[in-house]
Design an enzyme around this catalytic site. Structure first.
Site, PDB file in Angstrom:
ATOM      1  N   PRO A 108       0.847  -1.190   0.000  1.00 50.11           N
ATOM      2  CA  PRO A 108       0.000   0.000   0.000  1.00 50.11           C
ATOM      3  C   PRO A 108       0.885   1.243   0.000  1.00 50.11           C
ATOM      4  O   PRO A 108       1.775   1.369   0.846  1.00 50.11           O
ATOM      5  CB  PRO A 108      -0.791  -0.126   1.317  1.00 50.11           C
ATOM      6  CG  PRO A 108      -0.009  -1.063   2.172  1.00 50.11           C
ATOM      7  CD  PRO A 108       0.764  -1.955   1.263  1.00 50.11           C
ATOM      8  N   GLN A 152      -6.224  -1.585   3.174  1.00 49.18           N
ATOM      9  CA  GLN A 152      -5.421  -1.241   4.344  1.00 49.18           C
ATOM     10  C   GLN A 152      -6.059  -0.090   5.107  1.00 49.18           C
ATOM     11  O   GLN A 152      -6.420   0.934   4.527  1.00 49.18           O
ATOM     12  CB  GLN A 152      -3.984  -0.854   3.995  1.00 49.18           C
ATOM     13  CG  GLN A 152      -3.151  -0.753   5.282  1.00 49.18           C
ATOM     14  CD  GLN A 152      -1.760  -0.236   5.104  1.00 49.18           C
ATOM     15  OE1 GLN A 152      -1.571   0.893   4.673  1.00 49.18           O
ATOM     16  NE2 GLN A 152      -0.764  -1.058   5.451  1.00 49.18           N
ATOM     17  N   CYS A 173       3.430   3.119   9.225  1.00 51.48           N
ATOM     18  CA  CYS A 173       3.637   4.451   8.651  1.00 51.48           C
ATOM     19  C   CYS A 173       4.239   5.388   9.698  1.00 51.48           C
ATOM     20  O   CYS A 173       3.690   5.519  10.800  1.00 51.48           O
ATOM     21  CB  CYS A 173       2.311   5.021   8.142  1.00 51.48           C
ATOM     22  SG  CYS A 173       2.484   6.665   7.395  1.00 51.48           S
ATOM     23  N   LYS A 232       0.543  -5.057   9.186  1.00 50.85           N
ATOM     24  CA  LYS A 232       1.806  -4.646   8.549  1.00 50.85           C
ATOM     25  C   LYS A 232       2.538  -3.724   9.510  1.00 50.85           C
ATOM     26  O   LYS A 232       1.975  -2.719   9.956  1.00 50.85           O
ATOM     27  CB  LYS A 232       1.550  -3.939   7.219  1.00 50.85           C
ATOM     28  CG  LYS A 232       2.832  -3.597   6.450  1.00 50.85           C
ATOM     29  CD  LYS A 232       2.526  -3.003   5.076  1.00 50.85           C
ATOM     30  CE  LYS A 232       3.799  -2.841   4.253  1.00 50.85           C
ATOM     31  NZ  LYS A 232       4.708  -1.817   4.799  1.00 50.85           N
ATOM     32  N   HIS A 286       8.109  -4.931   7.567  1.00 51.57           N
ATOM     33  CA  HIS A 286       9.063  -4.043   6.912  1.00 51.57           C
ATOM     34  C   HIS A 286      10.338  -4.090   7.746  1.00 51.57           C
ATOM     35  O   HIS A 286      10.347  -3.674   8.900  1.00 51.57           O
ATOM     36  CB  HIS A 286       8.507  -2.617   6.841  1.00 51.57           C
ATOM     37  CG  HIS A 286       9.368  -1.676   6.064  1.00 51.57           C
ATOM     38  ND1 HIS A 286       8.868  -0.560   5.437  1.00 51.57           N
ATOM     39  CD2 HIS A 286      10.696  -1.671   5.785  1.00 51.57           C
ATOM     40  CE1 HIS A 286       9.854   0.089   4.835  1.00 51.57           C
ATOM     41  NE2 HIS A 286      10.966  -0.575   5.040  1.00 51.57           N
ATOM     42  N   ASN A 343       9.018  -7.295   3.666  1.00 47.86           N
ATOM     43  CA  ASN A 343       8.924  -6.043   2.918  1.00 47.86           C
ATOM     44  C   ASN A 343      10.170  -5.206   3.218  1.00 47.86           C
ATOM     45  O   ASN A 343      10.712  -5.260   4.306  1.00 47.86           O
ATOM     46  CB  ASN A 343       7.653  -5.298   3.340  1.00 47.86           C
ATOM     47  CG  ASN A 343       7.529  -3.907   2.729  1.00 47.86           C
ATOM     48  OD1 ASN A 343       7.272  -2.941   3.435  1.00 47.86           O
ATOM     49  ND2 ASN A 343       7.698  -3.800   1.426  1.00 47.86           N
ATOM     50  N   GLY A 344      10.607  -4.439   2.210  1.00 48.08           N
ATOM     51  CA  GLY A 344      11.710  -3.520   2.426  1.00 48.08           C
ATOM     52  C   GLY A 344      12.919  -3.825   1.562  1.00 48.08           C
ATOM     53  O   GLY A 344      13.571  -4.850   1.746  1.00 48.08           O
ATOM     54  N   GLY A 345      13.198  -2.940   0.601  1.00 47.40           N
ATOM     55  CA  GLY A 345      14.435  -3.020  -0.170  1.00 47.40           C
ATOM     56  C   GLY A 345      14.502  -4.108  -1.216  1.00 47.40           C
ATOM     57  O   GLY A 345      15.558  -4.332  -1.807  1.00 47.40           O
ATOM     58  N   GLY A 372       7.369  -2.497  -2.892  1.00 56.78           N
ATOM     59  CA  GLY A 372       6.744  -1.190  -2.878  1.00 56.78           C
ATOM     60  C   GLY A 372       7.076  -0.380  -4.115  1.00 56.78           C
ATOM     61  O   GLY A 372       6.594  -0.665  -5.209  1.00 56.78           O
TER      62      GLY A 372
END
Length: 323
Positions: free
Chosen positions: A10, A63, A93, A132, A164, A204-206, A226
């Site tokens: 998202p 989400q 977030c 998340k 993440h 998640n992440g990179g 993402g």
């Protein structure tokens, strides 16, 4: 059963219904997420507009951002009634604006509240509720804090977490910097696999390449991409073959993609909507081929000024030159 093997994160101002429709033209199996929608906006704003999506987008997850269990439960009910396949709670977030409303990563300091929110949503609907989150926030950076957070929500019944693999710095860093400055800690996320062996963890992440996806999928149940999936979106045309053993891509060329999108674009214009609401989302396919610069110019500049946007769109197809 809903597959989270590959999902698109998202992203505010990016993963709207138009982008999701385009993504679905390229991949049958990717799980698509909406932008984060706050409970206040959904309950007291333009509910129908926020929940709107095309049936072709399934599987699709909504989400939510919020921290009031009752409000989140009511929003989960709205999502289920609208036909969404999953509801996800944002606990990642880092922006100041959402922190002020007890939304996002700041909730990692309140695992009991997150558990209450999860339980209220789970009790209200029959579709899956997922979380998340980050691996931590400043001041709560130890693995023990992360373990406690996951354990508390897991005890409330949560079976799927998207992690993440960065901490969130809640003061002094912009959301953009929070996606780049805190170092990736994949091994910290992987420790959760050992401690919660019967639980689904999505990384998640990179993550930017299919080689990286395959590597992480040897340990994690799924990967979530993402901005790479948005700004280099042509990669989505390879997802089904690379990660789901499909025998052929859903679209062979960028030209085919735009041709399949044309009826949707025409219908969008006939509703009196601006062309850029759709065309801004296809700029990510314009990398690495002759004519890419002309393609981007047509759909990011010329089409806005034209009285005949369909003709400009058709010129953009020609600029693809069969690629």
């Amino acid at each position: 059963m809903l597959s989270r093997r590959f999902s698109i994160a998202p992203m505010m101002d990016l993963t709207d219904r138009h982008f999701r429709y385009i993504a679905r033209l390229m991949s049958e199996h990717a799980l698509l997420y909406t932008e984060m929608i706050t409970t206040g906006a959904l309950l007291h704003g333009q509910t129908e507009r926020f929940l709107r999506y095309h049936q072709a987008e399934h599987p699709i997850a909504l989400q939510l951002g919020g921290s009031n269990p009752h409000d989140l439960a009511e929003c989960a009910k709205l999502a289920e009634q609208a036909g969404y396949d999953e509801v996800n709670l944002n606990v990642g977030c880092p922006s100041d604006r959402v922190q002020n409303n007890m939304i996002g990563a700041c909730l990692m300091a309140h695992p009991e509240l997150v558990a209450d929110c999860f339980k209220a949503m789970q009790d209200a609907v029959s579709i899956p509720i997922t979380i998340k989150h980050r691996i931590g926030i400043n001041g709560r950076e130890r693995y023990e804090d992360l373990h406690d957070f996951v354990a508390t929500i897991h005890q409330a019944g949560c079976q799927s977490f998207t992690v993440h693999a960065r901490i969130a710095i809640l003061e002094g860093l912009s959301p953009k910097a929070n996606r780049e400055v805190p170092p990736l800690q994949y091994e910290t996320a992987a420790r959760l696999l050992e401690d919660f062996p019967q639980t689904e963890f999505i990384l998640n992440g990179g993550i930017k390449t299919f080689d990286q996806c395959q590597q992480h999928l040897q340990r994690f149940a799924g990967v979530m991409l993402g901005r790479e999936a948005y700004y280099n979106s042509w990669m989505l045309a390879q997802v089904d073959q690379q990660l789901f053993a499909a025998t052929a891509p859903k679209v062979q060329t960028r030209t085919e993609l735009l041709e399949k999108l044309l009826p949707y674009f025409v219908a969008h214009l006939e509703q009196g909507e601006a062309p850029q609401h759709v065309t801004r989302h296809v700029l990510g396919i314009a990398q690495g081929f002759p004519g890419a610069r002309r393609f981007r110019q047509l759909l990011s500049s010329d089409i806005y000024r034209s009285e005949t946007p369909i003709k400009v769109y058709e010129q953009a197809i020609l600029a693809l030159n069969g690629h």
